[in-house]
Scaffold this motif. Structure first.
Motif, PDB file in Angstrom:
ATOM      1  N   LEU A  32       0.839  -1.204   0.000  1.00  0.00           N
ATOM      2  CA  LEU A  32       0.000   0.000   0.000  1.00  0.00           C
ATOM      3  C   LEU A  32       0.871   1.251   0.000  1.00  0.00           C
ATOM      4  CD1 LEU A  32      -3.256   0.642   1.938  1.00  0.00           C
ATOM      5  CD2 LEU A  32      -1.421   2.331   2.072  1.00  0.00           C
ATOM      6  N   LEU A  33       1.931   1.244   0.837  1.00  0.00           N
ATOM      7  CA  LEU A  33       2.818   2.410   0.902  1.00  0.00           C
ATOM      8  C   LEU A  33       3.560   2.632  -0.407  1.00  0.00           C
ATOM      9  CD1 LEU A  33       4.329   2.047   4.491  1.00  0.00           C
ATOM     10  CD2 LEU A  33       2.469   3.534   3.754  1.00  0.00           C
ATOM     11  N   ALA A  34       3.782   1.579  -1.158  1.00  0.00           N
ATOM     12  CA  ALA A  34       4.507   1.690  -2.429  1.00  0.00           C
ATOM     13  C   ALA A  34       3.583   1.966  -3.610  1.00  0.00           C
ATOM     14  CB  ALA A  34       5.291   0.401  -2.681  1.00  0.00           C
ATOM     15  N   ASP A  35       2.284   1.893  -3.419  1.00  0.00           N
ATOM     16  CA  ASP A  35       1.330   1.992  -4.520  1.00  0.00           C
ATOM     17  C   ASP A  35       1.249   3.434  -5.037  1.00  0.00           C
ATOM     18  OD1 ASP A  35      -0.956   2.036  -6.176  1.00  0.00           O
ATOM     19  OD2 ASP A  35      -1.848   0.382  -5.062  1.00  0.00           O
ATOM     20  N   PRO A  36       1.536   3.670  -6.310  1.00  0.00           N
ATOM     21  CA  PRO A  36       1.483   5.038  -6.846  1.00  0.00           C
ATOM     22  C   PRO A  36       0.080   5.629  -6.869  1.00  0.00           C
ATOM     23  CG  PRO A  36       1.866   3.440  -8.611  1.00  0.00           C
ATOM     24  CD  PRO A  36       1.996   2.684  -7.325  1.00  0.00           C
ATOM     25  N   ALA A  37      -0.943   4.804  -6.760  1.00  0.00           N
ATOM     26  CA  ALA A  37      -2.313   5.326  -6.746  1.00  0.00           C
ATOM     27  C   ALA A  37      -2.688   5.925  -5.394  1.00  0.00           C
ATOM     28  CB  ALA A  37      -3.300   4.214  -7.104  1.00  0.00           C
ATOM     29  N   VAL A  38      -1.879   5.649  -4.355  1.00  0.00           N
ATOM     30  CA  VAL A  38      -2.144   6.167  -3.006  1.00  0.00           C
ATOM     31  C   VAL A  38      -1.407   7.487  -2.829  1.00  0.00           C
ATOM     32  CG1 VAL A  38      -1.831   5.778  -0.533  1.00  0.00           C
ATOM     33  CG2 VAL A  38      -2.538   3.882  -2.017  1.00  0.00           C
ATOM     34  N   ASP A  39      -2.157   8.557  -2.660  1.00  0.00           N
ATOM     35  CA  ASP A  39      -1.576   9.882  -2.409  1.00  0.00           C
ATOM     36  C   ASP A  39      -1.493  10.189  -0.917  1.00  0.00           C
ATOM     37  OD1 ASP A  39      -1.457  10.738  -5.248  1.00  0.00           O
ATOM     38  OD2 ASP A  39      -3.649  10.610  -5.093  1.00  0.00           O
ATOM     39  N   ILE A  40      -2.527   9.778  -0.163  1.00  0.00           N
ATOM     40  CA  ILE A  40      -2.583  10.017   1.277  1.00  0.00           C
ATOM     41  C   ILE A  40      -2.845   8.693   1.977  1.00  0.00           C
ATOM     42  CG2 ILE A  40      -3.734  11.218   3.173  1.00  0.00           C
ATOM     43  CD1 ILE A  40      -4.638  13.343   1.202  1.00  0.00           C
ATOM     44  N   VAL A  41      -2.061   8.398   3.009  1.00  0.00           N
ATOM     45  CA  VAL A  41      -2.293   7.219   3.841  1.00  0.00           C
ATOM     46  C   VAL A  41      -3.182   7.635   5.015  1.00  0.00           C
ATOM     47  CG1 VAL A  41      -1.226   5.535   5.391  1.00  0.00           C
ATOM     48  CG2 VAL A  41      -0.135   6.096   3.209  1.00  0.00           C
ATOM     49  N   LEU A  42      -4.315   6.962   5.151  1.00  0.00           N
ATOM     50  CA  LEU A  42      -5.220   7.174   6.280  1.00  0.00           C
ATOM     51  C   LEU A  42      -4.894   6.146   7.345  1.00  0.00           C
ATOM     52  CD1 LEU A  42      -7.638   8.378   7.740  1.00  0.00           C
ATOM     53  CD2 LEU A  42      -9.149   7.033   6.256  1.00  0.00           C
ATOM     54  N   ASN A  43      -4.343   6.606   8.464  1.00  0.00           N
ATOM     55  CA  ASN A  43      -3.801   5.760   9.518  1.00  0.00           C
ATOM     56  C   ASN A  43      -4.860   5.528  10.592  1.00  0.00           C
ATOM     57  OD1 ASN A  43      -2.325   4.599  11.589  1.00  0.00           O
ATOM     58  ND2 ASN A  43      -0.808   6.233  11.729  1.00  0.00           N
ATOM     59  N   LEU A  44      -5.473   4.343  10.591  1.00  0.00           N
ATOM     60  CA  LEU A  44      -6.536   4.008  11.541  1.00  0.00           C
ATOM     61  C   LEU A  44      -6.108   2.868  12.471  1.00  0.00           C
ATOM     62  CD1 LEU A  44      -9.685   4.248   9.225  1.00  0.00           C
ATOM     63  CD2 LEU A  44      -8.607   6.027  10.615  1.00  0.00           C
ATOM     64  N   THR A  45      -4.824   2.823  12.781  1.00  0.00           N
ATOM     65  CA  THR A  45      -4.297   1.805  13.686  1.00  0.00           C
ATOM     66  C   THR A  45      -4.549   2.203  15.131  1.00  0.00           C
ATOM     67  OG1 THR A  45      -2.141   2.907  13.641  1.00  0.00           O
ATOM     68  CG2 THR A  45      -2.516   1.150  12.034  1.00  0.00           C
ATOM     69  N   ILE A  46      -4.142   1.343  16.086  1.00  0.00           N
ATOM     70  CA  ILE A  46      -4.289   1.673  17.504  1.00  0.00           C
ATOM     71  C   ILE A  46      -3.292   2.768  17.863  1.00  0.00           C
ATOM     72  CG2 ILE A  46      -5.136  -0.623  18.085  1.00  0.00           C
ATOM     73  CD1 ILE A  46      -2.334  -1.215  19.243  1.00  0.00           C
TER      74      ILE A  46
ATOM     75  N   GLN B 162       8.055   8.421   4.956  1.00  0.00           N
ATOM     76  CA  GLN B 162       9.291   7.930   4.338  1.00  0.00           C
ATOM     77  C   GLN B 162       9.035   7.350   2.949  1.00  0.00           C
ATOM     78  OE1 GLN B 162      10.600   5.340   7.522  1.00  0.00           O
ATOM     79  NE2 GLN B 162      12.040   6.866   8.309  1.00  0.00           N
ATOM     80  N   ALA B 163       7.798   6.912   2.714  1.00  0.00           N
ATOM     81  CA  ALA B 163       7.423   6.401   1.393  1.00  0.00           C
ATOM     82  C   ALA B 163       6.990   7.520   0.450  1.00  0.00           C
ATOM     83  CB  ALA B 163       6.303   5.372   1.534  1.00  0.00           C
ATOM     84  N   GLY B 164       7.062   8.764   0.942  1.00  0.00           N
ATOM     85  CA  GLY B 164       6.703   9.901   0.097  1.00  0.00           C
ATOM     86  C   GLY B 164       5.218  10.191   0.047  1.00  0.00           C
ATOM     87  N   LYS B 165       4.456   9.669   1.027  1.00  0.00           N
ATOM     88  CA  LYS B 165       3.008   9.877   1.055  1.00  0.00           C
ATOM     89  C   LYS B 165       2.639  10.925   2.100  1.00  0.00           C
ATOM     90  CE  LYS B 165       2.497   6.170  -1.634  1.00  0.00           C
ATOM     91  NZ  LYS B 165       2.238   6.314  -3.079  1.00  0.00           N
ATOM     92  N   HIS B 166       1.646  11.738   1.806  1.00  0.00           N
ATOM     93  CA  HIS B 166       0.995  12.509   2.848  1.00  0.00           C
ATOM     94  C   HIS B 166       0.287  11.527   3.786  1.00  0.00           C
ATOM     95  CE1 HIS B 166       1.659  16.055   0.344  1.00  0.00           C
ATOM     96  NE2 HIS B 166       1.058  15.432  -0.664  1.00  0.00           N
ATOM     97  N   THR B 167       0.043  11.961   5.022  1.00  0.00           N
ATOM     98  CA  THR B 167      -0.580  11.037   5.965  1.00  0.00           C
ATOM     99  C   THR B 167      -1.580  11.761   6.858  1.00  0.00           C
ATOM    100  OG1 THR B 167      -0.128   9.358   7.674  1.00  0.00           O
ATOM    101  CG2 THR B 167       1.318  11.288   7.632  1.00  0.00           C
ATOM    102  N   TYR B 168      -2.672  11.072   7.152  1.00  0.00           N
ATOM    103  CA  TYR B 168      -3.744  11.602   8.002  1.00  0.00           C
ATOM    104  C   TYR B 168      -4.159  10.473   8.931  1.00  0.00           C
ATOM    105  CZ  TYR B 168      -8.196  13.809   9.351  1.00  0.00           C
ATOM    106  OH  TYR B 168      -9.233  14.366  10.054  1.00  0.00           O
ATOM    107  N   GLY B 169      -4.376  10.778  10.199  1.00  0.00           N
ATOM    108  CA  GLY B 169      -4.681   9.695  11.120  1.00  0.00           C
ATOM    109  C   GLY B 169      -5.702  10.042  12.167  1.00  0.00           C
ATOM    110  N   GLU B 170      -6.117   9.001  12.866  1.00  0.00           N
ATOM    111  CA  GLU B 170      -6.950   9.181  14.042  1.00  0.00           C
ATOM    112  C   GLU B 170      -6.107   9.809  15.156  1.00  0.00           C
ATOM    113  OE1 GLU B 170      -9.946   8.967  15.725  1.00  0.00           O
ATOM    114  OE2 GLU B 170     -10.686   9.205  13.686  1.00  0.00           O
ATOM    115  N   LYS B 171      -6.780  10.392  16.134  1.00  0.00           N
ATOM    116  CA  LYS B 171      -6.072  10.970  17.268  1.00  0.00           C
ATOM    117  C   LYS B 171      -5.731   9.844  18.262  1.00  0.00           C
ATOM    118  CE  LYS B 171      -9.871  10.122  19.476  1.00  0.00           C
ATOM    119  NZ  LYS B 171      -9.870   9.034  20.468  1.00  0.00           N
ATOM    120  N   PRO B 172      -4.690  10.091  19.109  1.00  0.00           N
ATOM    121  CA  PRO B 172      -3.772  11.216  19.077  1.00  0.00           C
ATOM    122  C   PRO B 172      -2.740  11.040  17.975  1.00  0.00           C
ATOM    123  CG  PRO B 172      -3.125   9.704  20.818  1.00  0.00           C
ATOM    124  CD  PRO B 172      -4.395   9.155  20.231  1.00  0.00           C
ATOM    125  N   LEU B 173      -2.025  12.134  17.676  1.00  0.00           N
ATOM    126  CA  LEU B 173      -1.001  12.080  16.639  1.00  0.00           C
ATOM    127  C   LEU B 173       0.035  11.004  16.949  1.00  0.00           C
ATOM    128  CD1 LEU B 173       0.265  13.363  14.099  1.00  0.00           C
ATOM    129  CD2 LEU B 173       1.389  15.021  15.615  1.00  0.00           C
TER     130      LEU B 173
END
Length: 367
Positions: free
Chosen positions: A61-75, A88-99
């Motif tokens: 997923l991190l290497a996929d050129p179709a992914v511009d923003i990674v939505l981080n919904l982990t714990i 580090q993979a060159g993607k913008h990233t957005y996540g759940e709180k906290p940062l």
């Protein structure tokens, strides 16, 4: 030329991912193209139900050129590592709180993003809805005069009553302050501006808690964080906010957020929601009166901050649910816990500008 669409890849397909998937499908300018999870069967189940979404490993997923923003919904404990890997993979990233679970984890993320001209976004984006934004409009137009104080409270007897695997709520990165505090402090900063100093007290009512629902009902687990936190936030404006965040209270009649000014008082709806009733009392009208909607993204749901960020990336403008704001909120919350542990006030080292207000009638694609 067709509408520009930003590709979203989701890492972490737990309960909250369904809400994001539902709302992102309704938002302009964004499209979920891939999902990943440690349990690949969960990711595959989502892909099977949603045309155009592929189930991938996290690395793919991190290497996929179709992914511009990674939505981080982990714990929470995985928030910082996943953000870092995305950047580090060159993607913008957005996540759940906290940062991140603490400032030491979070600060390098901001530096890494800045060094690579990448964006970090972070929930909560509930403050972009009509509830908090209508309250913001009321304050900005001076309806209660100069804001001098506020109160904010969240209480519950504990998430183990409904969540089948509640341990992470009671581990570092959890607790009532870091679980629910981001909603409240983000709203307070949106309304009253950044915080410069905090004082606080904290405690816990139990060393062990019990799972109440699901296949593990009856199992016990340790409590590693304070479960009752109270304190005062001193905003740079001089306004003082009293806060109470607890997993130790069965019931209470307390306001979610109220703001008090020289010419009136303002009742702000639940910051864990996007809308809700805003009410006002003024020196000339001493009865609580509902305020007509005066700002915010109408009909918003989780992911509107991500759509706001995607639009801002395309236009080169600042995005509202940004990493600097999320870092300041985390700094405030961590400083409050430190103030309680040290039994003395703690200065908040970071600061942030109030995000731009969301005008009445705005769309994430045009605001």
């Amino acid at each position: 030329m067709g509408e520009q669409v930003t590709g979203i890849g989701i890492v972490g397909t737990g309960v909250i991912s369904g809400t994001y998937l539902d709302h992102l499908a309704k938002l302009p300018g964004v499209e979920v193209v891939a999902v990943a999870d440690l349990d690949i069967s969960r990711a595959q189940a989502i892909a099977d139900q949603r045309p155009g979404v592929r189930a991938l490993s996290s690395d793919d997923l991190l290497a996929d050129p179709a992914v511009d923003i990674v939505l981080n919904l982990t714990i929470p404990a995985a928030h910082a590592p996943v953000h870092q890997a995305a950047l580090q993979a060159g993607k913008h990233t957005y996540g759940e709180k906290p940062l991140a679970v603490d400032r030491a984890e979070a600060e390098p993320l901001l530096k890494l993003a800045a060094a690579n001209n990448l964006r970090i976004g972070c929930a909560p984006d509930t403050v972009l809805g009509t509830g908090t934004q209508t309250a913001r409009a009321v304050l900005d137009r001076g309806d209660i005069g100069v804001p001098t104080a506020a109160s904010a409270s969240f209480v519950t007897p504990g998430h183990e009553l409904w969540h089948p695997a509640p341990e992470f709520y009671y581990q570092p990165g959890g607790g009532p302050l870091l679980d629910m505090g981001p909603y409240y402090v983000t709203s307070l900063v949106t309304l009253l501006g950044p915080v410069r100093r905090v004082t606080g007290r904290a405690g816990r009512s139990q060393e062990q808690r019990k799972v109440h629902t699901g296949p593990r009902a009856g199992e016990t687990f340790p409590v590693d964080v304070p479960t009752h936190v109270t304190g005062v936030l001193e905003h740079e404006s001089g306004a003082l906010t009293t806060v109470l965040m607890s997993f130790d209270v069965w019931a209470a009649r307390l306001p979610r957020i109220e703001v008090y000014g020289t010419e009136g008082s303002l009742s702000v709806p639940d910051p864990n929601g996007f809308d809700g009733k805003v009410e006002l009392v003024t020196a000339s009208n001493r009865e609580w009166t509902e305020v007509p909607v005066a700002g915010g993204y109408a009909g918003a749901g989780r992911g509107v901050g991500l759509a706001d960020m995607a639009r801002a990336i395309r236009t080169g403008e600042p995005h509202r649910a940004n990493g600097t704001l999320a870092y300041h909120v985390l700094d405030v919350l961590e400083s409050l816990l430190e103030a309680a542990a040290q039994d003395q006030p703690v200065d908040v080292a970071s600061t942030v500008d109030r995000p731009a207000a969301v005008p009445l009638g705005a769309s994430p694609e045009s605001s």
